[in-house]
Design a protein around this motif. Structure first.
Motif, PDB file in Angstrom:
ATOM      1  N   ALA A  87       0.829  -1.221   0.000  1.00  0.00           N
ATOM      2  CA  ALA A  87       0.000   0.000   0.000  1.00  0.00           C
ATOM      3  C   ALA A  87       0.856   1.261   0.000  1.00  0.00           C
ATOM      4  N   GLU A  88       1.988   1.220   0.680  1.00  0.00           N
ATOM      5  CA  GLU A  88       2.888   2.375   0.708  1.00  0.00           C
ATOM      6  C   GLU A  88       3.665   2.512  -0.604  1.00  0.00           C
ATOM      7  N   LEU A  89       4.134   1.400  -1.137  1.00  0.00           N
ATOM      8  CA  LEU A  89       4.954   1.449  -2.356  1.00  0.00           C
ATOM      9  C   LEU A  89       4.179   1.974  -3.550  1.00  0.00           C
ATOM     10  N   VAL A  90       2.876   1.668  -3.616  1.00  0.00           N
ATOM     11  CA  VAL A  90       2.102   2.078  -4.782  1.00  0.00           C
ATOM     12  C   VAL A  90       1.808   3.577  -4.813  1.00  0.00           C
ATOM     13  N   LYS A  91       2.210   4.283  -3.805  1.00  0.00           N
ATOM     14  CA  LYS A  91       2.052   5.740  -3.814  1.00  0.00           C
ATOM     15  C   LYS A  91       3.063   6.397  -4.758  1.00  0.00           C
ATOM     16  N   GLY A  97       0.189  -2.426  -7.316  1.00  0.00           N
ATOM     17  CA  GLY A  97       0.285  -3.504  -6.354  1.00  0.00           C
ATOM     18  C   GLY A  97      -0.924  -4.395  -6.268  1.00  0.00           C
ATOM     19  N   LEU A  98      -0.675  -5.547  -5.718  1.00  0.00           N
ATOM     20  CA  LEU A  98      -1.727  -6.506  -5.423  1.00  0.00           C
ATOM     21  C   LEU A  98      -1.492  -7.015  -4.014  1.00  0.00           C
ATOM     22  N   TYR A  99      -2.505  -6.918  -3.184  1.00  0.00           N
ATOM     23  CA  TYR A  99      -2.375  -7.374  -1.802  1.00  0.00           C
ATOM     24  C   TYR A  99      -3.373  -8.481  -1.477  1.00  0.00           C
ATOM     25  N   THR A 100      -4.174  -8.868  -2.462  1.00  0.00           N
ATOM     26  CA  THR A 100      -5.126  -9.954  -2.255  1.00  0.00           C
ATOM     27  C   THR A 100      -4.686 -11.161  -3.069  1.00  0.00           C
ATOM     28  N   TYR A 180      13.017  -5.599   3.125  1.00  0.00           N
ATOM     29  CA  TYR A 180      12.800  -5.619   1.670  1.00  0.00           C
ATOM     30  C   TYR A 180      12.031  -4.368   1.237  1.00  0.00           C
ATOM     31  N   TYR A 181      11.008  -4.028   2.009  1.00  0.00           N
ATOM     32  CA  TYR A 181      10.217  -2.827   1.726  1.00  0.00           C
ATOM     33  C   TYR A 181      11.096  -1.573   1.756  1.00  0.00           C
TER      34      TYR A 181
END
Length: 190
Positions: A87-91, A97-100, A180-181
């Motif tokens: 959620a943070e990286l896609v800013k 991103g995909l989180y599901t 990694y993030y």
């Protein structure tokens, strides 16, 4: 980076502190990761960080080059540990991103509506980053068919087949996931 340099030693220390070297139980492993394993300790496999460091640097270099060329990058992290990082990286521009759960055929039958945190104009990615491979094996198969390179964290229970840029490391540890993030975020800030 020389093995006795201060940078190398600092990185090695950070990887140890964040538990990147701790693999899975000896009974839960894939023989194809044997080259990345250093030893077995108390029933767990330990990853050889001397393999992790150059592969990590190579993968981050590829990420930087693709990002610098304003190409789309898809980051997938759908474990409880890494969803918030996606959620943070896609800013950032060109990061989606995909989180599901991965929807089979999402790349084969390209449809950006399958992805969370995306914009309507999201085009097919030039690179996929998998923060957790387990449960996302179809992503690798589909990316291979479409010739999209994959960077992925490869723990001792993960088959590295089809992953162009494997990073031998712990895929469960919250500390490792945060590292990694942060490494990706540092590239995005350059």
């Amino acid at each position: 980076m020389l093995k006795n340099s201060k940078k190398y030693i600092n990185l090695l220390q950070v990887l140890l502190e964040t538990k990147v070297h701790i693999g899975h139980k000896k009974t839960d492993w894939v023989p194809k990761v044997a080259p990345y394993i250093l030893a077995e300790y108390k029933g767990l496999y330990l990853l050889n960080l001397e393999h992790t460091i150059p592969l990590l640097k190579k993968a981050l270099g590829v990420f930087f080059q693709i990002y610098k060329r304003n190409k789309n990058i898809l980051v997938i992290g759908n474990s409880n540990t890494n969803r918030s990082y996606v959620a943070e990286l896609v800013k950032n521009d060109n990061i989606y991103g995909l989180y599901t759960k991965w929807v089979g055929g999402s790349l084969s039958n390209w449809n950006p509506r399958h992805f969370k945190y995306t914009q309507v104009n999201f085009k097919e990615p030039s690179l996929i980053v998998l923060l957790n491979v387990k449960g996302n094996e179809n992503v690798i198969k589909e990316a291979t068919k479409k010739s999209i390179p994959v960077i992925a964290i490869v723990d001792t229970q993960i088959d590295p087949k089809g992953i162009q840029y494997p990073i031998p490391g712990n895929d469960d540890s919250p500390q490792a996931q945060y590292l990694y993030y942060k490494l990706i975020l540092n590239i995005l800030k350059k």
